[in-house]
Design an enzyme around this catalytic site. Structure first.
Site, PDB file in Angstrom:
ATOM      1  N   CYS A 156      -7.286  -4.383  41.292  1.00 27.81           N
ATOM      2  CA  CYS A 156      -6.463  -3.672  42.286  1.00 27.81           C
ATOM      3  C   CYS A 156      -6.210  -4.491  43.550  1.00 27.81           C
ATOM      4  CB  CYS A 156      -7.119  -2.347  42.673  1.00 27.81           C
ATOM      5  SG  CYS A 156      -7.036  -1.147  41.353  1.00 27.81           S
TER       6      CYS A 156
HETATM    7  N1  COA Z   1      -9.471  18.780  34.842  1.00 30.34           N
HETATM    8  C1  COA Z   1     -10.357  19.704  35.238  1.00 30.34           C
HETATM    9  N2  COA Z   1     -11.618  19.418  35.595  1.00 30.34           N
HETATM   10  C2  COA Z   1     -11.991  18.122  35.543  1.00 30.34           C
HETATM   11  C3  COA Z   1     -11.107  17.105  35.135  1.00 30.34           C
HETATM   12  C4  COA Z   1      -9.805  17.471  34.770  1.00 30.34           C
HETATM   13  N3  COA Z   1      -8.906  16.568  34.383  1.00 30.34           N
HETATM   14  N4  COA Z   1     -11.759  15.913  35.180  1.00 30.34           N
HETATM   15  C5  COA Z   1     -13.010  16.177  35.616  1.00 30.34           C
HETATM   16  N5  COA Z   1     -13.156  17.500  35.814  1.00 30.34           N
HETATM   17  C6  COA Z   1     -14.362  18.213  36.273  1.00 30.34           C
HETATM   18  C7  COA Z   1     -15.613  17.479  35.854  1.00 30.34           C
HETATM   19  O1  COA Z   1     -15.997  17.907  34.575  1.00 30.34           O
HETATM   20  C8  COA Z   1     -16.587  17.896  36.929  1.00 30.34           C
HETATM   21  O2  COA Z   1     -17.101  19.169  36.617  1.00 30.34           O
HETATM   22  P1  COA Z   1     -18.646  19.538  36.905  1.00 30.34           P
HETATM   23  O3  COA Z   1     -18.788  19.419  38.397  1.00 30.34           O
HETATM   24  O4  COA Z   1     -18.739  20.938  36.405  1.00 30.34           O
HETATM   25  O5  COA Z   1     -19.439  18.525  36.159  1.00 30.34           O
HETATM   26  C9  COA Z   1     -15.718  18.081  38.167  1.00 30.34           C
HETATM   27  O6  COA Z   1     -14.374  18.254  37.693  1.00 30.34           O
HETATM   28  C10 COA Z   1     -15.781  16.936  39.127  1.00 30.34           C
HETATM   29  O7  COA Z   1     -15.533  15.713  38.410  1.00 30.34           O
HETATM   30  P2  COA Z   1     -15.556  14.308  39.091  1.00 30.34           P
HETATM   31  O8  COA Z   1     -15.248  13.235  38.108  1.00 30.34           O
HETATM   32  O9  COA Z   1     -16.818  14.170  39.873  1.00 30.34           O
HETATM   33  O10 COA Z   1     -14.297  14.464  40.081  1.00 30.34           O
HETATM   34  P3  COA Z   1     -13.984  13.780  41.471  1.00 30.34           P
HETATM   35  O11 COA Z   1     -13.790  14.826  42.473  1.00 30.34           O
HETATM   36  O12 COA Z   1     -14.909  12.640  41.793  1.00 30.34           O
HETATM   37  O13 COA Z   1     -12.560  13.121  41.206  1.00 30.34           O
HETATM   38  C11 COA Z   1     -11.637  10.955  40.730  1.00 30.34           C
HETATM   39  C12 COA Z   1     -12.395  12.164  40.201  1.00 30.34           C
HETATM   40  C13 COA Z   1     -11.549   9.918  39.633  1.00 30.34           C
HETATM   41  C14 COA Z   1     -10.218  11.395  41.112  1.00 30.34           C
HETATM   42  C15 COA Z   1     -12.336  10.389  41.990  1.00 30.34           C
HETATM   43  O14 COA Z   1     -13.718  10.239  41.743  1.00 30.34           O
HETATM   44  C16 COA Z   1     -11.814   9.078  42.479  1.00 30.34           C
HETATM   45  O15 COA Z   1     -10.634   8.921  42.755  1.00 30.34           O
HETATM   46  N6  COA Z   1     -12.689   8.068  42.651  1.00 30.34           N
HETATM   47  C17 COA Z   1     -12.336   6.754  43.128  1.00 30.34           C
HETATM   48  C18 COA Z   1     -11.448   6.163  42.163  1.00 30.34           C
HETATM   49  C19 COA Z   1     -11.001   4.769  42.480  1.00 30.34           C
HETATM   50  O16 COA Z   1     -10.682   4.379  43.568  1.00 30.34           O
HETATM   51  N7  COA Z   1     -10.951   3.997  41.459  1.00 30.34           N
HETATM   52  C20 COA Z   1     -10.408   2.721  41.503  1.00 30.34           C
HETATM   53  C21 COA Z   1      -9.602   2.624  40.304  1.00 30.34           C
HETATM   54  S1  COA Z   1      -8.762   1.121  40.311  1.00 30.34           S
END
Ligand code: COA
Length: 374
Positions: A156
């Site tokens: 990235c």
């Molecule tokens: N729909 C509904 N629920 C979902 C889901 C979806 N598509 N995906 C995950 N969930 C649920 C999970 O099961 C989890 O449930 P639980 O709490 O009962 O276990 C909950 O939502 C939270 O999941 P989590 O993965 O912790 O979500 P988050 O709030 O951290 O968001 C991202 C996920 C990926 C958007 C976020 O972590 C993020 O953007 N991180 C940084 C990413 C980044 O910069 N990456 C670089 C890539 S180049």
């Protein structure tokens, strides 16, 4: 020593877009198919049933509302769940070269320059379509640029690292100008069947033309200073590589052959790294938060950008001070901050200072401090 400047920028946006509603409908249809096919194992407790995705979760967790993609049909077919991209012959332009060419021509046009004014092409992207010859050299040939070209990959952060490489060469006098292009086909490294990340990425290509400030034919952004940093982490990883076929244990569908991340850890670890990086870069250049007119940040997650904007400025950014484009484009890897720069820099006034920052896998972070002239 010469002064490097961004004299033009351009964005290639694919013609097809997928809304969250369309994405979730396809994903949930895939879940139904998967759960029906694995009904016996699920009932026996051997395999967990897959859960539905939701539009509300996607928007709340990421701020993403839609994404542009090269092939919508394959991604939304619940029996396919990935883009279907035709294998091109060696005599045709590669897809990455074609996308980059469009963005590069827009950057040249904005600067009022032609390929004859360019000395080098750097293709900086998270994924490269082939090992060699370099995609950058193909772009160089398609544009009819003299000089040289090379590919680089810092995930990235590729765009800002590419800008630093080009700016340093221009500063030292080894070249007069360079095109830094970022064609990102993120849809092909994303596992669209993984609920935790299926909404994250989109496709795009960006380009900036960097020249000696003295060669600029119109308004330009002087590159005052650049700073890059890396720290190894496995929290964003893709194991796909050329050794794959030499490992008999590697099956085509192995999950780690696509983008993998531990999103929560990324959040926790990258935020302080980026905030400190920007603060140290600004301090080294004697720039105060009040001097910054705009922040063009990497576009991965809205909460992440809100946090960084607040930390850097010491207050909640005013509307427009830290433009987000991820609601329309999703995460486009290295291209994100450059889309924001390209779309939200025309109103910046003479003398105003701004900062481009990208961050991601590696971990890596790159920042570019620019000042508008003309
Ligand atoms: N729909 C509904 N629920 C979902 C889901 C979806 N598509 N995906 C995950 N969930 C649920 C999970 O099961 C989890 O449930 P639980 O709490 O009962 O276990 C909950 O939502 C939270 O999941 P989590 O993965 O912790 O979500 P988050 O709030 O951290 O968001 C991202 C996920 C990926 C958007 C976020 O972590 C993020 O953007 N991180 C940084 C990413 C980044 O910069 N990456 C670089 C890539 S180049």
């Amino acid at each position: 020593m010469y002064t490097p400047a961004i004299t033009g920028s351009g964005v290639f946006t694919p013609s097809e877009a997928i809304t969250n509603a369309e994405l979730v409908e396809a994903f949930n249809a895939y879940v139904d198919i998967y759960n029906a096919e694995h009904a016996a194992e699920i009932a026996a407790g051997d395999v967990p049933a897959k859960e539905y995705s939701s539009v509300e979760f996607i928007e709340k967790a990421s701020g993403i509302e839609q994404r542009y993609v090269i092939d919508k049909k394959g991604i939304l077919d619940p029996h396919v769940m990935h883009p279907l991209l035709r294998q091109r012959s060696d005599d045709e332009p590669s897809l990455m070269a074609e996308m980059a060419l469009d963005a590069a021509k827009k950057a040249l046009e904005q600067a009022g320059k032609t390929a004859a004014d360019v000395d080098a092409v750097i293709c900086a992207a998270s994924n490269l379509e082939r090992a060699y010859p370099a995609v950058a050299i193909e772009i160089q040939q398609l544009l009819h640029v003299n000089g040289f070209a090379f590919d680089m990959n810092v995930a990235c952060s590729s765009a800002t690292f590419g800008i630093q490489a080009a700016a340093d060469m221009i500063r030292s006098g080894s070249i007069r100008s360079a095109l830094v292009v970022n064609p990102e086909i993120c849809s092909a490294h994303l596992e669209w069947r993984d609920r935790d990340c299926h909404f994250i990425f989109g496709d795009v290509a960006t380009a900036v033309l960097i020249e000696r400030a003295e060669d600029a034919d119109g308004p330009y952004f002087e590159i005052k200073s650049t700073r890059c940093a890396t720290e190894f982490s496995n929290n964003i990883r893709n194991n796909n590589g050329f050794l794959r076929r030499s490992r008999p244990d590697v099956v085509a569908d192995r999950r780690d052959m696509q983008f993998m991340q531990n999103g929560r850890k990324v959040f926790k670890e990258v935020l302080p790294m980026v905030s400190d990086h920007i603060a140290n870069h600004m301090a080294a250049e004697g720039i105060e938060a009040s001097d910054l007119k705009r922040l063009w940040l990497h576009q991965a997650n809205k909460s992440m950008n809100d946090f960084i904007g607040k930390k850097v400025l010491g207050r909640t950014p005013e509307p427009g001070e830290q433009p987000n484009i991820l609601q329309d484009y999703a995460n486009t890897s290295s291209a994100g901050s450059i889309i924001a720069f390209s779309k939200y820099s025309k109103d910046i006034k003479e003398g105003d200072i701004g900062l481009i920052c990208s961050f991601g896998a590696g971990y890596s972070v790159g920042s570019v401090i620019v000042q508008k002239h003309g």
